[in-house]
Design an enzyme around this catalytic site. Structure first.
Site, short mmCIF file in Angstrom:
data_model
loop_
_atom_site.label_atom_id
_atom_site.label_comp_id
_atom_site.label_asym_id
_atom_site.label_seq_id
_atom_site.Cartn_x
_atom_site.Cartn_y
_atom_site.Cartn_z
N TYR A 150 -5.78 -10.25 -2.93
CA TYR A 150 -6.37 -8.90 -3.06
C TYR A 150 -7.80 -8.88 -2.49
CZ TYR A 150 -7.90 -4.56 -5.37
OH TYR A 150 -8.39 -3.31 -5.64
N LYS A 154 -9.36 -6.90 0.80
CA LYS A 154 -10.45 -5.92 0.67
C LYS A 154 -11.68 -6.36 1.48
CE LYS A 154 -8.43 -2.90 -2.02
NZ LYS A 154 -8.14 -1.54 -1.58
#
Ligand SMILES: NC(=O)c1ccc[n+]([C@@H]2O[C@H](COP(=O)([O-])OP(=O)(O)OC[C@H]3O[C@@H](n4cnc5c(N)ncnc54)[C@H](O)[C@@H]3O)[C@@H](O)[C@H]2O)c1
Length: 257
Positions: A150, A154
């Site tokens: 994740y 990002k």
């Protein structure tokens, strides 16, 4: 009415941060397009908003993204604002993460954002300009436990935003990021257990989670003309989490669940 009659695409807008952004945009006069892998949820969202277009899309699938943008151009002739918000969470420790989960997270949170931004930017360039807001994350700026896939996605999105800002300036396309901290949504309910919540509340100077509406207020600013010289920037909306160092609060030295 800072966004009067602007065509505003919000991916992943069926709920959470995306829905709050769309609602705030409508309050400023925009016409929302809610595009979500949850097509029924997108339809409900548009019904609640009282105007706009609902579309089913999988942002990780190029053909699906192209069909979505074609449908918007068909309906309205242009896309003025894109909020690249669709995303999935994930908390698997580095030693355990499998390549399938890694690929899925990167393909939705990074490749998906790229595909949607590119397809919209091509239309914006033809129309003479636009606004793109990518929803990144604090997890892309700091190493958090379980945030391998994740956070990497990002962080990639934050860098991609800079490249887009550099290359798209000549097309009058304004590109920025919002990096939310811990925001109270379904995703946070899924990803944050009791001890995680206690730790966040301890580490955030404002001692609370943010609300989707607080992200929406920042998105209205970045979608409006008021932000016209803000470009390639990441706006952290995080209650001071990024800014904080060591904190002493009345002798409290460690979070408790
Ligand atoms: N909630 C937080 O604390 C937080 C913090 C930082 C960043 N973010 C980011 O904000 C964005 C929104 O998060 P949220 O908390 O509102 O999440 P959420 O899970 O409540 O909503 C995400 C939406 O995206 C949609 N979606 C998922 N995969 C999709 C796909 N492949 N194609 C199209 N739509 C898809 C879902 O159906 C859902 O409606 C995400 O990008 C997330 O990473 C959230």
């Amino acid at each position: 009415m800072r966004l009067k009659d602007k065509i505003a695409l919000v991916t992943g807008g069926a709920r959470g941060i995306g829905f709050a952004v769309a609602k705030a945009f409508v309050a400023e006069g925009a016409i929302p397009v809610i595009a979500d892998v949850n097509a029924a949820g997108a339809k409900d969202a548009v019904e609640k908003l009282g105007r706009g277009l609902a579309l089913g899309v999988d942002v990780a699938d190029a053909a699906s993204v192209n069909a979505m943008v074609a449908a918007i151009v068909d309906a309205y002739g242009r896309v003025d604002i894109l909020v690249n918000n669709a995303g999935v969470g994930g908390n698997t420790p580095f030693l355990d993460i499998g390549v399938e989960e890694w690929n899925r997270t990167i393909s939705i949170n990074l490749t998906g954002a790229f595909l949607v931004a590119q397809a919209c930017a091509r239309e914006m360039a033809k129309a003479g300009g636009g606004k793109i807001i990518n929803i990144a994350s604090l997890s892309g700026q700091r190493g958090g436990h379980g945030r391998g896939a994740y956070g990497a996605a990002k962080a990639g999105l934050e860098l991609l935003t800079k490249v887009m800002a550099v290359e798209l300036a000549e097309h009058n396309i304004n590109v920025n990021n919002i990096a939310p901290g811990a925001i109270e949504t379904e995703m946070a309910k899924f990803a944050h257990d009791g001890p995680t919540r206690a730790a966040y509340n301890y580490l955030i100077p404002m001692t609370r989670y943010g609300t989707p509406e607080e992200i929406a207020d920042a998105a209205v600013f970045l979608a409006s003309d008021e932000s016209r010289y803000v470009h390639g920037h990441t706006l952290n909306v995080d209650g001071g989490f990024r800014a904080a160092g060591l904190m002493f609060r009345g002798g409290k030295s460690a979070p408790s669940a």
